[in-house]
Write an enzyme that holds these catalytic residues in place. Structure first.
Site, PDB file in Angstrom:
ATOM      1  N   CYS A 334       0.782  -1.148  -0.102  1.00 44.14           N
ATOM      2  CA  CYS A 334      -0.016   0.174   0.111  1.00 44.14           C
ATOM      3  C   CYS A 334       0.934   1.373  -0.102  1.00 44.14           C
ATOM      4  O   CYS A 334       1.475   1.440  -0.989  1.00 44.14           O
ATOM      5  CB  CYS A 334      -1.066  -0.111   1.153  1.00 44.14           C
ATOM      6  SG  CYS A 334      -2.299   1.091   0.721  1.00 44.14           S
ATOM      7  N   HIS A 431      -3.650  -5.526   1.335  1.00 42.77           N
ATOM      8  CA  HIS A 431      -3.493  -5.997   2.626  1.00 42.77           C
ATOM      9  C   HIS A 431      -4.014  -7.138   3.049  1.00 42.77           C
ATOM     10  O   HIS A 431      -4.816  -7.941   2.203  1.00 42.77           O
ATOM     11  CB  HIS A 431      -4.179  -5.145   3.667  1.00 42.77           C
ATOM     12  CG  HIS A 431      -3.742  -3.505   3.726  1.00 42.77           C
ATOM     13  ND1 HIS A 431      -2.505  -2.913   4.234  1.00 42.77           N
ATOM     14  CD2 HIS A 431      -4.247  -2.266   2.885  1.00 42.77           C
ATOM     15  CE1 HIS A 431      -2.335  -1.713   3.866  1.00 42.77           C
ATOM     16  NE2 HIS A 431      -3.629  -1.416   3.232  1.00 42.77           N
TER      17      HIS A 431
END
Length: 490
Positions: A334, A431
């Site tokens: 991310c 994630h």
């Protein structure tokens, strides 16, 4: 007071509120009760994505799993994600509405309160029982005006409260008595019992103190929960303490380092590695050196450009370059993935002051932050061996550039991330990357693990839920648990 809703409040942060909600949720689920968790207001950088594409605190998603239900935005209607010391992104019903400082949010509280009550009533209509988790402590008198996180919520819905305190940190009697003393008369009357958490040793040694506590407060002690060695429960926000060494020596395990950025987000990504028997993982804090290791993982961040400046100030950019020169592997997740590119642009000032920052220049791509945040659960496979991947995306960045022609994985909606031509660097927006056993094993093999025993992180999480349920059944008053269960059929 309705008893089909029970609120757990703590004398301090990390007193055991999340633990007790999770434990009671799994216990009720095992009794066949349709139960759901609820946290009116959460301040945390660990979050999760619901099936309807909303964002909630990670702790409530984990509690939903313990309760055997699908996470929903109604379980955490207000989420605050700090991006500076004085400001936070405000998320209502799963969607970001903007960034506010403390004064601005105080003025916004009536709107947030309406969102909280609407979500609670919808959730209560769909379930037999709602377990509510407070935030911090109800005795924070400077936050009492307009409170929606603790007693303000309990009084609004007229529900009973259990007060839990942590004996392991010391001063448990002072914590309980002091908290009750700082409550108003109506708030104290709402507290129906006390629970002591994390006790080590012979419970008989507490008997005299518990008798005094009940006489002094007029509140029953519903139980003393033991310190549960080796229990893993995903953290609501704070980084975990340094993990104890497991069986084996450091030399025969993969060495993994994670820079502990000031605004690190979703560090629960690394729990499967931290607990893996073939891995030794350390978080690197400010002022520390990045020591020789096999794998560095750059984590997510709520303020990517600011954290990247901080990383450079620590000298860690040079350490990462040296790590790669010596053949080490690097993963960016991310915000960490965005840092790997040539530049990060924030023209709207979504995370910090408007502007652009140079990236680490390790992947040929650039990222621009956009007002609309991408929120979705994903499934797919790693690009090079087809290992199954599942996880979630939470990001405002849109990345473009030649590096993306060599994706890290193929997801249901298309390619994701990038891999470097020399096969040393792996970047992704996903994630939960290490949760799936097959993907975790493939990535550990890629990073150079010499030998790895099978490790099933989701199974470990389920075992923790069941252990918690068995703990409350053994250590909380049986009569109280029976009344709790009977109330669901009222």
């Amino acid at each position: 007071m309705t008893i089909r809703t029970l609120m757990i409040q703590g004398t301090t942060s990390d007193a055991g509120k999340s633990l007790l909600v999770t434990a009671l949720g799994r216990w009720l689920h095992r009794q066949g009760v349709r139960v759901a968790p609820f946290k009116p207001q959460n301040m945390a950088l660990n979050s999760a994505v619901t099936v309807e594409g909303g964002e909630i605190g990670r702790a409530q998603a984990v509690q939903a799993q313990a309760c055997g239900v699908v996470p929903h935005t109604d379980m955490n209607p207000v989420l605050l994600k700090p991006n500076t010391d004085i400001g936070a992104q405000v998320i209502i019903h799963g969607q970001a509405i903007g960034t506010m400082d403390a004064r601005g949010y105080h003025d916004y509280k009536p709107v947030a309160r309406a969102a909280v009550l609407d979500a609670y009533h919808r959730l209560a209509a769909r379930h037999e029982f709602v377990l509510v988790e407070g935030a911090g402590s109800p005795a924070e008198i400077n936050l009492r005006a307009g409170d929606i996180a603790n007693m303000g919520f309990a009084e609004a819905v007229d529900c009973p409260v259990i007060l839990i305190a942590d004996i392991d940190r010391g001063g448990v009697f002072a914590h309980l008595v002091g908290t009750l003393a700082l409550l108003s008369e109506t708030e104290r009357a709402r507290v129906t019992g006390l629970v002591i958490n994390r006790f080590r040793g012979d419970p008989a040694l507490l008997d005299s103190g518990l008798e005094w506590l009940e006489r002094h407060t007029g509140k029953p002690v519903l139980g003393v929960l033991p310190y549960l060695q080796g229990l893993h429960l995903e953290a609501e926000d704070a980084l975990p303490p340094p993990s104890a060494l497991r069986a084996g020596t450091v030399d025969d395990r993969l060495r993994v380092l994670v820079p502990a950025l000031p605004r690190i987000s979703n560090h629960t990504d690394f729990d499967p590695l931290r607990l893996h028997p073939s891995v030794v993982l350390h978080y690197v804090g400010p002022g520390a050196r990045i020591e020789p290791c096999d794998l560095i993982v750059l984590p997510g961040s709520k303020s990517v450009r600011t954290d990247l400046d901080w990383l450079r100030a620590q000298g860690w950019d040079a350490a990462i370059a040296r790590h790669l020169r010596y053949g080490g592997k690097l993963i960016g997740i991310c915000g960490g993935f965005q840092m790997l590119g040539r530049a990060i642009h924030d023209p709207h000032g979504l995370e910090s002051a408007p502007g652009s920052s140079p990236g680490l220049g390790l992947l040929d791509m650039e990222t621009t932050l956009a007002p609309h945040k991408q929120l979705r659960n994903v499934t797919g496979e790693l690009a090079w061996d087809g290992a199954a991947v599942s996880g979630y995306e939470i990001h405002a960045g849109i990345s473009t550039g030649p590096a993306l022609r060599h994706p890290a994985m193929q997801l249901g909606h298309g390619p994701d991330g990038a891999r470097s031509a020399d096969d040393q660097i792996f970047g992704t927006y996903v994630h939960g990357l290490f949760d799936a056993p097959s993907a975790c094993q493939t990535l550990l093999d890629w990073a150079g693990v010499e030998s790895s025993a099978p490790f099933d992180y989701p199974a470990l999480r389920e075992q923790a839920f069941d252990r918690l349920a068995e703990t409350v059944e053994a250590h909380l008053q049986a009569d109280w648990l029976r009344r709790l269960l009977l109330s669901t059929s009222a």
